[in-house]
Design an enzyme around this catalytic site. Structure first.
Site, PDB file in Angstrom:
ATOM      1  CD  GLN A   1      -3.515  -4.311   6.562  1.00 44.18           C
ATOM      2  OE1 GLN A   1      -3.657  -3.229   5.977  1.00 44.18           O
ATOM      3  NE2 GLN A   1      -3.904  -5.454   6.031  1.00 44.18           N
TER       4      GLN A   1
ATOM      5  CG  ASP B   1      -9.189   0.353   5.280  1.00 41.71           C
ATOM      6  OD1 ASP B   1      -9.217  -0.104   4.129  1.00 41.71           O
ATOM      7  OD2 ASP B   1      -8.297   0.079   6.104  1.00 41.71           O
TER       8      ASP B   1
ATOM      9  CE  LYS C   1      -3.837  -2.417   2.199  1.00 40.40           C
ATOM     10  NZ  LYS C   1      -4.668  -2.685   3.380  1.00 40.40           N
TER      11      LYS C   1
HETATM   12  N1  GUN Z   1      -7.027  -6.607   6.267  1.00 39.97           N
HETATM   13  C1  GUN Z   1      -7.403  -7.294   5.169  1.00 39.97           C
HETATM   14  N2  GUN Z   1      -7.900  -6.460   4.235  1.00 39.97           N
HETATM   15  C2  GUN Z   1      -7.846  -5.226   4.756  1.00 39.97           C
HETATM   16  C3  GUN Z   1      -8.204  -3.944   4.266  1.00 39.97           C
HETATM   17  O1  GUN Z   1      -8.707  -3.766   3.159  1.00 39.97           O
HETATM   18  N3  GUN Z   1      -7.968  -2.907   5.106  1.00 39.97           N
HETATM   19  C4  GUN Z   1      -7.438  -3.069   6.350  1.00 39.97           C
HETATM   20  N4  GUN Z   1      -7.267  -2.005   7.112  1.00 39.97           N
HETATM   21  N5  GUN Z   1      -7.100  -4.237   6.838  1.00 39.97           N
HETATM   22  C5  GUN Z   1      -7.297  -5.307   6.043  1.00 39.97           C
END
Ligand code: GUN
Length: 293
Positions: free
Chosen positions: A98, A121, A54
């Site tokens: 995350q 998110d 990311k």
């Molecule tokens: N864990 C798995 N997919 C995601 C996501 O799209 N965002 C976040 N913050 N954590 C995740």
């Protein structure tokens, strides 16, 4: 029938190129460079890889990335204090914590502490709640579910009136993708570990979204001929013939199902790249919102 392979890498590449153009246009107009904060707690290896990807994608698109790596034993209060600081920092437009968080931390409270306007998110309870309500719009839609719908639209799938089956009811993918499909006037069934006649229910789907985290669970006879199959699963299975000792497979037995479906996403290279593309898009949207405030 041999299915059309939905090329998530190419589609995500187009989205990312457009994001990069939008960022450049902002800078040309003298507007601030968008910024994304990534918060990684603990040392989950998969999460470390995702967060690094990311951050790299941000840099490529011209978005500033601010990484916060915290120990697994950080307290709830310390984590929420960091989020408050990020909420107040004008250089940061989006905050991504995350998931999953290490045991002992209250995920809902952390997500609730993120400012709604920075919730790129889309996991803030208010944003998720709005997704579940008719006539309401959440500011941000969770990235993987948003990417699933984007791929379906790019493939030209008619969602209105379609029978959609979602395998899995996680907060991150299954439930929000089901809500988005309802919003698009599909008739949606959500399947889970207690669903009876699972194969039969899946076989009723015009659109089947698999998000259960079980390697190659969906077999050829689970899929109606001509159905569109979206595979969100990313599972590591041992493979001694490969140098790294494992390979990645989805929740769908790709080699079998590609012969019955009309379109299918591969793993890797299907839904995965879309998550990051939608995150970048949401971050620029958050910067646009900040300009207006
Ligand atoms: N864990 C798995 N997919 C995601 C996501 O799209 N965002 C976040 N913050 N954590 C995740």
């Amino acid at each position: 029938m041999t299915a059309k392979i939905i090329d998530g890498t190419a589609i995500a590449g187009e989205v990312r190129a457009n994001v990069a153009k939008d960022v450049a246009a902002r800078v040309d107009k003298g507007l601030p460079v968008p910024g994304l904060a990534t918060v990684l707690v603990g040392e989950n290896p998969a999460s470390q890889v995702y967060v690094r990807m990311k951050q790299k994608a941000c840099e490529k698109a011209g978005i500033k990335s601010f990484g916060y790596n915290l120990p697994a034993d950080i307290s709830q209060a310390e984590l929420e204090t960091l989020v408050s600081e990020l909420n107040a920092n004008p250089e940061i437009n989006g905050i991504l914590v995350q998931l999953p968080l290490p045991k002992g931390l209250d995920e809902e409270r952390v997500l609730n502490s993120i400012s709604l306007e920075k919730d790129v998110d889309g996991f803030h309870p208010v944003n998720i709640g709005r997704l579940a309500q008719k006539g309401r719009k959440s500011l941000f839609v969770p990235c993987t579910p948003d990417g699933v719908i984007y791929l379906l639209d790019q493939t030209g799938v008619q969602l209105q009136g379609a029978s959609a089956v979602v395998l899995g009811r996680s907060n991150i993918v299954g439930m929000p993708v089901a809500l988005l499909l309802v919003e698009r006037d599909a008739t949606v069934t959500i399947c889970h570990s207690r669903t009876k006649n699972l194969a039969e229910v899946c076989r009723s789907a015009d659109v089947l979204v698999a998000a259960v985290g079980r390697p190659e669970m969906v077999r050829r006879d689970w899929v109606k001929p001509g159905a569109v199959v979206i595979d969100v699963g990313v599972n590591r299975v041992e493979d001694a013939s490969l140098e790294k000792g494992y390979k990645l497979v989805g929740d769908v037995a790709f080699d079998e199902v590609k012969d019955v479906a009309s379109a299918i996403t591969p793993v890797p290279g299907g839904v995965g790249p879309m998550t990051i593309a939608m995150l970048l898009r949401n971050t620029v949207k958050a910067a646009d919102i900040a300009d207006r405030n």
